[in-house]
Design a protein around this motif. Sequence first.
Motif, short mmCIF file in Angstrom:
data_model
loop_
_atom_site.label_atom_id
_atom_site.label_comp_id
_atom_site.label_asym_id
_atom_site.label_seq_id
_atom_site.Cartn_x
_atom_site.Cartn_y
_atom_site.Cartn_z
N PRO A 98 50.19 48.83 49.81
CA PRO A 98 51.28 48.26 49.01
C PRO A 98 51.86 46.96 49.58
CG PRO A 98 52.04 50.20 50.21
CD PRO A 98 50.56 50.15 50.37
N ASP A 99 51.67 46.71 50.86
CA ASP A 99 52.23 45.50 51.47
C ASP A 99 51.28 44.31 51.42
OD1 ASP A 99 54.57 46.89 52.12
OD2 ASP A 99 53.71 47.60 54.01
N TYR A 100 50.06 44.53 50.92
CA TYR A 100 49.10 43.44 50.90
C TYR A 100 49.50 42.40 49.84
CZ TYR A 100 44.73 40.86 50.91
OH TYR A 100 43.80 39.86 51.02
N VAL A 101 49.46 41.13 50.22
CA VAL A 101 49.81 40.04 49.30
C VAL A 101 48.54 39.25 48.99
CG1 VAL A 101 51.19 37.97 48.96
CG2 VAL A 101 52.14 39.90 50.25
N CYS A 102 48.15 39.24 47.74
CA CYS A 102 46.91 38.55 47.36
C CYS A 102 47.22 37.27 46.56
CB CYS A 102 46.02 39.46 46.53
SG CYS A 102 46.71 39.96 44.95
N LYS A 103 46.23 36.42 46.47
CA LYS A 103 46.39 35.19 45.70
C LYS A 103 46.57 35.53 44.23
CE LYS A 103 44.15 31.48 46.87
NZ LYS A 103 43.08 30.46 47.10
N ARG A 104 47.44 34.76 43.54
CA ARG A 104 47.76 35.04 42.15
C ARG A 104 46.98 34.12 41.21
NH1 ARG A 104 49.99 39.78 41.98
NH2 ARG A 104 50.90 39.25 39.96
N PRO A 105 46.66 34.57 40.01
CA PRO A 105 45.96 33.71 39.05
C PRO A 105 46.73 32.43 38.72
CG PRO A 105 45.94 35.99 38.31
CD PRO A 105 46.85 35.94 39.49
N GLU A 106 48.07 32.53 38.71
CA GLU A 106 48.89 31.36 38.39
C GLU A 106 48.61 30.20 39.35
OE1 GLU A 106 50.96 35.09 37.05
OE2 GLU A 106 49.92 34.42 38.86
N GLU A 107 48.39 30.52 40.63
CA GLU A 107 48.09 29.48 41.60
C GLU A 107 46.79 28.77 41.27
OE1 GLU A 107 48.32 30.86 45.75
OE2 GLU A 107 49.08 32.75 44.95
N VAL A 108 45.81 29.54 40.89
CA VAL A 108 44.46 29.00 40.68
C VAL A 108 44.38 28.18 39.39
CG1 VAL A 108 42.02 29.62 40.52
CG2 VAL A 108 43.55 30.97 41.95
N LEU A 109 45.05 28.65 38.35
CA LEU A 109 45.00 27.94 37.07
C LEU A 109 45.80 26.64 37.09
CD1 LEU A 109 45.17 30.91 34.55
CD2 LEU A 109 43.23 29.40 35.02
N SER A 110 46.54 26.38 38.16
CA SER A 110 47.23 25.10 38.31
C SER A 110 46.48 24.15 39.24
CB SER A 110 48.65 25.31 38.84
OG SER A 110 48.62 25.90 40.12
#
Length: 306
Positions: free
Chosen positions: A286-298
């Motif tokens: 639950p504490d893992y933070v992954c890259k978000r699609p919003e970052e990539v689509l920008s």
Amino acid sequence: MGKQHVAVIGAAGQVGVPLTRGLLSLGHDVTIITRKKQQDTTLADFEQLGAKISFCADMHDTELMADILQGVDTLVASVPASKSIIEQSEPIWLNAAMKAGVKRFVPTEFGCHTQAIEMGDGEVFDNKKRFHDLLMNSGIGWTLFYNGGIFDYFLPNLRYFRKITTFGDLDLPIYTHDIDDIGYLAALAVTDDRTLNMCVQVDYNALSQHEMLAQLKRNWPDYSFEYEHFSSEYISAMKESAGDEVTAKKGSETDKERWGINYAIYVIGKLAVFNEQTLRTSELYPDYVCKRPEEVLSDAQFVFEG
């Protein structure tokens, strides 16, 4: 989750690289099994990080493979799910693992939730399901790791198609993640006692294609994108009628296999499935933070550059 000895087949592949890097960063002993006498730079780098490189001239020799696998806790097949790999290679690797006393076998999955797909829904999945029957009747432990989609192929971009291309039901949730996150989560999952004889589903990011397209327009309002859509009816027809040619710009699947995969993802919605046999990574870690699609689509390089 104590220190384990993990053997990886396909350590230089798309998922294999971040998976192997993750295993090493977690402190596990890693043996990389390869046919190559000459190491490429990726394997050489892993060796510098502490991995053992084991050369196997014939990976269809059960005895040779069993010798390499002595003392290994988990064997991971991080290789493309071709028909020959699933039907010819994996049964041999499974037998070798059993001979060597390996405790867990992780077959090539890393995509749609095969266990939730019915026979006949796609050629690739039919092949995998037949091997799953063999695996689950073998007595060895197993983990089926389902990452869903990879950003490179599932988020709308112009690198693989001339137009922004969509498929099937645009409102289905598409679970998709960055390849580095997928590899690290796979390294966690295949060495986790809680995942033995279970399916694991990566589930941090979910967007429908409609939501992806809306984000793309918000990020690039002045760019005139062209669009192409393949309907559910078209996908269903192609799943039955496509041949064994490989015509996709990227990928090694035959056309028949590729349309079967599209059918599973975009028509019947089996890219990610949550059932009693399936553990969610968001609950396991639950504490893992992954890259978000919003970052990539920008990111202009991701959206526009090949």
